[in-house]
Design a protein around this motif. Structure first.
Motif, PDB file in Angstrom:
ATOM      1  N   ALA A 129     -23.581 -19.925  20.660  1.00  0.00           N
ATOM      2  CA  ALA A 129     -22.638 -20.601  19.716  1.00  0.00           C
ATOM      3  C   ALA A 129     -23.600 -21.459  18.591  1.00  0.00           C
ATOM      4  O   ALA A 129     -23.125 -22.007  17.978  1.00  0.00           O
ATOM      5  CB  ALA A 129     -21.738 -21.611  20.600  1.00  0.00           C
ATOM      6  N   GLU A 130     -25.013 -21.700  19.293  1.00  0.00           N
ATOM      7  CA  GLU A 130     -25.928 -22.592  18.496  1.00  0.00           C
ATOM      8  C   GLU A 130     -26.408 -21.706  17.356  1.00  0.00           C
ATOM      9  O   GLU A 130     -27.317 -22.211  16.721  1.00  0.00           O
ATOM     10  CB  GLU A 130     -26.788 -22.972  19.376  1.00  0.00           C
ATOM     11  N   HIS A 131     -26.168 -20.136  17.238  1.00  0.00           N
ATOM     12  CA  HIS A 131     -26.642 -19.356  16.409  1.00  0.00           C
ATOM     13  C   HIS A 131     -25.493 -18.608  15.666  1.00  0.00           C
ATOM     14  O   HIS A 131     -25.588 -17.315  15.586  1.00  0.00           O
ATOM     15  CB  HIS A 131     -27.734 -18.304  16.926  1.00  0.00           C
ATOM     16  N   PRO A 132     -24.869 -19.277  14.757  1.00  0.00           N
ATOM     17  CA  PRO A 132     -23.979 -18.874  13.980  1.00  0.00           C
ATOM     18  C   PRO A 132     -24.723 -17.892  12.848  1.00  0.00           C
ATOM     19  O   PRO A 132     -25.710 -18.183  12.385  1.00  0.00           O
ATOM     20  CB  PRO A 132     -23.064 -19.809  13.254  1.00  0.00           C
ATOM     21  N   PRO A 133     -24.140 -16.962  12.364  1.00  0.00           N
ATOM     22  CA  PRO A 133     -22.616 -16.211  12.659  1.00  0.00           C
ATOM     23  C   PRO A 133     -22.806 -15.228  13.589  1.00  0.00           C
ATOM     24  O   PRO A 133     -21.794 -14.586  13.693  1.00  0.00           O
ATOM     25  CB  PRO A 133     -22.316 -15.558  11.287  1.00  0.00           C
ATOM     26  N   LEU A 134     -23.781 -15.229  14.602  1.00  0.00           N
ATOM     27  CA  LEU A 134     -23.730 -14.176  15.554  1.00  0.00           C
ATOM     28  C   LEU A 134     -22.343 -14.429  16.714  1.00  0.00           C
ATOM     29  O   LEU A 134     -21.977 -15.554  16.833  1.00  0.00           O
ATOM     30  CB  LEU A 134     -24.861 -14.348  16.487  1.00  0.00           C
ATOM     31  N   ALA A 135     -21.924 -13.400  17.084  1.00  0.00           N
ATOM     32  CA  ALA A 135     -20.600 -13.350  18.034  1.00  0.00           C
ATOM     33  C   ALA A 135     -21.410 -13.062  19.527  1.00  0.00           C
ATOM     34  O   ALA A 135     -22.341 -12.523  19.622  1.00  0.00           O
ATOM     35  CB  ALA A 135     -19.602 -12.407  17.750  1.00  0.00           C
ATOM     36  N   TYR A 136     -20.710 -13.708  20.449  1.00  0.00           N
ATOM     37  CA  TYR A 136     -20.918 -13.265  21.763  1.00  0.00           C
ATOM     38  C   TYR A 136     -20.395 -11.872  22.277  1.00  0.00           C
ATOM     39  O   TYR A 136     -19.221 -11.877  22.182  1.00  0.00           O
ATOM     40  CB  TYR A 136     -20.361 -14.559  22.800  1.00  0.00           C
ATOM     41  N   TYR A 137     -21.425 -11.206  23.067  1.00  0.00           N
ATOM     42  CA  TYR A 137     -20.997  -9.990  23.780  1.00  0.00           C
ATOM     43  C   TYR A 137     -21.811  -9.867  24.796  1.00  0.00           C
ATOM     44  O   TYR A 137     -22.900 -10.653  25.037  1.00  0.00           O
ATOM     45  CB  TYR A 137     -21.383  -8.720  22.773  1.00  0.00           C
ATOM     46  N   ALA A 138     -21.324  -9.280  25.973  1.00  0.00           N
ATOM     47  CA  ALA A 138     -22.219  -9.398  27.113  1.00  0.00           C
ATOM     48  C   ALA A 138     -21.809  -7.894  28.000  1.00  0.00           C
ATOM     49  O   ALA A 138     -21.043  -7.443  27.815  1.00  0.00           O
ATOM     50  CB  ALA A 138     -21.480 -10.344  28.102  1.00  0.00           C
ATOM     51  N   ASP A 139     -23.223  -7.681  28.871  1.00  0.00           N
ATOM     52  CA  ASP A 139     -23.186  -6.434  29.580  1.00  0.00           C
ATOM     53  C   ASP A 139     -23.466  -7.349  31.223  1.00  0.00           C
ATOM     54  O   ASP A 139     -24.686  -7.080  31.231  1.00  0.00           O
ATOM     55  CB  ASP A 139     -23.944  -5.380  29.257  1.00  0.00           C
ATOM     56  N   PRO A 140     -22.608  -7.902  31.679  1.00  0.00           N
ATOM     57  CA  PRO A 140     -23.092  -8.703  32.940  1.00  0.00           C
ATOM     58  C   PRO A 140     -23.593  -7.830  34.048  1.00  0.00           C
ATOM     59  O   PRO A 140     -24.224  -8.153  35.039  1.00  0.00           O
ATOM     60  CB  PRO A 140     -21.974  -9.520  33.331  1.00  0.00           C
ATOM     61  N   LYS A 141     -23.304  -6.286  33.844  1.00  0.00           N
ATOM     62  CA  LYS A 141     -24.107  -5.643  34.943  1.00  0.00           C
ATOM     63  C   LYS A 141     -25.524  -5.314  34.818  1.00  0.00           C
ATOM     64  O   LYS A 141     -26.315  -4.559  35.443  1.00  0.00           O
ATOM     65  CB  LYS A 141     -23.149  -4.176  35.016  1.00  0.00           C
ATOM     66  N   PHE A 142     -25.933  -5.564  33.469  1.00  0.00           N
ATOM     67  CA  PHE A 142     -27.449  -5.258  33.159  1.00  0.00           C
ATOM     68  C   PHE A 142     -27.832  -3.873  33.221  1.00  0.00           C
ATOM     69  O   PHE A 142     -28.788  -3.592  33.617  1.00  0.00           O
ATOM     70  CB  PHE A 142     -28.389  -6.064  33.892  1.00  0.00           C
ATOM     71  N   ARG A 143     -26.597  -3.190  32.609  1.00  0.00           N
ATOM     72  CA  ARG A 143     -27.132  -1.601  32.814  1.00  0.00           C
ATOM     73  C   ARG A 143     -27.579  -0.968  31.556  1.00  0.00           C
ATOM     74  O   ARG A 143     -28.358  -0.103  31.430  1.00  0.00           O
ATOM     75  CB  ARG A 143     -25.681  -0.640  33.245  1.00  0.00           C
ATOM     76  N   MET A 144     -27.117  -1.419  30.556  1.00  0.00           N
ATOM     77  CA  MET A 144     -27.109  -0.944  29.064  1.00  0.00           C
ATOM     78  C   MET A 144     -28.774  -0.812  28.834  1.00  0.00           C
ATOM     79  O   MET A 144     -29.157  -0.147  28.192  1.00  0.00           O
ATOM     80  CB  MET A 144     -26.426  -1.965  28.043  1.00  0.00           C
ATOM     81  N   ALA A 145     -29.448  -2.116  29.243  1.00  0.00           N
ATOM     82  CA  ALA A 145     -30.865  -2.056  28.906  1.00  0.00           C
ATOM     83  C   ALA A 145     -31.723  -0.940  29.222  1.00  0.00           C
ATOM     84  O   ALA A 145     -32.793  -0.535  28.789  1.00  0.00           O
ATOM     85  CB  ALA A 145     -31.355  -3.279  29.081  1.00  0.00           C
ATOM     86  N   PHE A 146     -31.189  -0.154  30.435  1.00  0.00           N
ATOM     87  CA  PHE A 146     -31.827   0.735  31.044  1.00  0.00           C
ATOM     88  C   PHE A 146     -31.431   2.066  30.340  1.00  0.00           C
ATOM     89  O   PHE A 146     -32.357   3.305  30.551  1.00  0.00           O
ATOM     90  CB  PHE A 146     -31.648   0.868  32.341  1.00  0.00           C
ATOM     91  N   ASP A 147     -30.443   2.395  29.397  1.00  0.00           N
ATOM     92  CA  ASP A 147     -29.896   3.468  29.056  1.00  0.00           C
ATOM     93  C   ASP A 147     -30.488   3.766  27.534  1.00  0.00           C
ATOM     94  O   ASP A 147     -30.149   4.789  26.948  1.00  0.00           O
ATOM     95  CB  ASP A 147     -28.445   3.521  28.954  1.00  0.00           C
ATOM     96  N   PHE A 148     -31.234   2.845  26.976  1.00  0.00           N
ATOM     97  CA  PHE A 148     -31.818   3.078  25.584  1.00  0.00           C
ATOM     98  C   PHE A 148     -33.428   3.193  25.940  1.00  0.00           C
ATOM     99  O   PHE A 148     -33.681   3.025  26.810  1.00  0.00           O
ATOM    100  CB  PHE A 148     -31.772   1.538  24.895  1.00  0.00           C
ATOM    101  N   PRO A 149     -33.984   3.632  24.780  1.00  0.00           N
ATOM    102  CA  PRO A 149     -35.398   4.068  25.068  1.00  0.00           C
ATOM    103  C   PRO A 149     -36.523   3.093  25.655  1.00  0.00           C
ATOM    104  O   PRO A 149     -37.420   3.230  26.023  1.00  0.00           O
ATOM    105  CB  PRO A 149     -35.684   4.492  23.666  1.00  0.00           C
ATOM    106  N   GLY A 150     -35.839   1.857  25.643  1.00  0.00           N
ATOM    107  CA  GLY A 150     -36.803   0.678  26.086  1.00  0.00           C
ATOM    108  C   GLY A 150     -36.879   0.481  27.503  1.00  0.00           C
ATOM    109  O   GLY A 150     -37.531  -0.055  28.049  1.00  0.00           O
ATOM    110  N   LYS A 151     -35.891   1.280  28.151  1.00  0.00           N
ATOM    111  CA  LYS A 151     -35.948   1.293  29.573  1.00  0.00           C
ATOM    112  C   LYS A 151     -35.952   0.174  30.075  1.00  0.00           C
ATOM    113  O   LYS A 151     -36.823  -0.119  31.145  1.00  0.00           O
ATOM    114  CB  LYS A 151     -36.651   2.190  30.068  1.00  0.00           C
ATOM    115  N   GLY A 152     -35.275  -1.021  30.062  1.00  0.00           N
ATOM    116  CA  GLY A 152     -34.960  -2.250  30.875  1.00  0.00           C
ATOM    117  C   GLY A 152     -35.703  -3.266  30.214  1.00  0.00           C
ATOM    118  O   GLY A 152     -35.610  -4.408  30.538  1.00  0.00           O
TER     119      GLY A 152
END
Length: 196
Positions: A129-152
Motif C-alpha cells: 500500500a506504500e508503493h502505489p500503483p502496485l496491487a497486492y497479490y500473494a502465494d502464502p504457500k511459498f510454492r511459486m518461487a520454486f517453480d520458476f528458474p530461480g528455484k526459490g
C-alpha cells in the motif's frame, strides 16, 4: 521385408527429430532475442527456452484466485518477494516506478506476489500500500518461487511475454526503473505481433 520396415522406421525417427529441432531452434531464437540485454546489472539474467508460466494459483487483495493466463495479452513483470527479504523491499520502489511509467499501457503490468506466510500477510499488504500503483497479490504457500528458474531465490523477477511464457528471470535486487531494465522491457513490448 524387415529391412524395409527398419528403413521406414529410421526415416520416421529422422523426420520427427527434424521437427523437434525446428521447434527447438525457434524457441532458442526467441530466447536469444533478449540476450543483448543481459548486460550491466542484468549480466546474470537467466534466459530460459520460452515455456508457459507455471499454472499455480495466487490470490489478490480480495482473496480472488488468479493465474498467469489472466494476464495474457500483456507483457508482465512478475516479482516474487517477502517482507523478511531486505533486497526485495529495497527494490520495491523501482517496481512501483516502473508500474507508474507504463500505467497508461493496456498491454503491460507489474505483478508483485508476496511469498509471506498467512501470519505476515497483513504486513505485506501494508508494505505494498506504500508503493502505489502496485496491487497486492500473494502465494502464502511459498510454492511459486520454486517453480520458476530461480528455484526459490528471493527476490526473483520473471518477465512474461504476451502469451504468458517465461522469457527472462532475474535473481536478486535490481533497479527496475533504470535504463537497462527499460531497454529489456521495451524489447519485449516491441516484439513482432505486439499490440500498439
Amino acid at each position: 521385408m524387415a529391412l524395409i520396415i527398419g528403413i521406414a522406421g529410421a526415416w520416421l525417427l529422422y523426420v520427427k527429430a527434424g521437427d523437434r529441432s525446428k521447434g527447438s531452434d525457434a524457441a532458442l531464437a526467441e530466447s536469444s532475442l533478449l540476450k543483448p540485454y543481459a548486460t550491466g546489472q542484468f549480466s546474470s539474467l537467466i534466459l530460459p527456452e520460452p515455456a508457459p508460466a507455471p499454472a499455480l494459483p495466487f490470490v489478490d487483495s480480495d482473496g480472488e484466485t488468479l493465474h498467469f493466463t489472466d494476464f495474457a495479452g500483456k507483457v508482465t513483470v512478475v516479482n516474487l518477494w517477502a517482507t523478511w527479504c531486505a533486497p526485495c523491499k529495497i527494490e520495491m520502489p523501482t517496481l512501483a516506478a516502473l508500474a507508474k511509467r507504463y500505467e497508461d499501457r493496456e498491454d503491460f503490468d507489474v505483478v508483485v506476489i508476496s511469498m509471506d506466510t498467512d501470519r505476515a500477510q497483513a504486513a505485506a499488504k501494508a508494505f505494498i500500500a506504500e508503493h502505489p500503483p502496485l496491487a497486492y497479490y500473494a502465494d502464502p504457500k511459498f510454492r511459486m518461487a520454486f517453480d520458476f528458474p530461480g528455484k526459490g531465490a528471493m527476490p526473483q523477477t520473471v518477465l512474461l511475454d504476451r502469451e504468458s511464457k517465461v522469457r527472462a528471470v532475474m535473481v536478486g535486487e535490481a533497479d527496475w526503473n533504470g535504463a537497462e531494465a527499460i531497454a529489456l522491457i521495451e524489447a519485449l513490448l516491441n516484439e513482432k505481433g505486439a499490440a500498439p
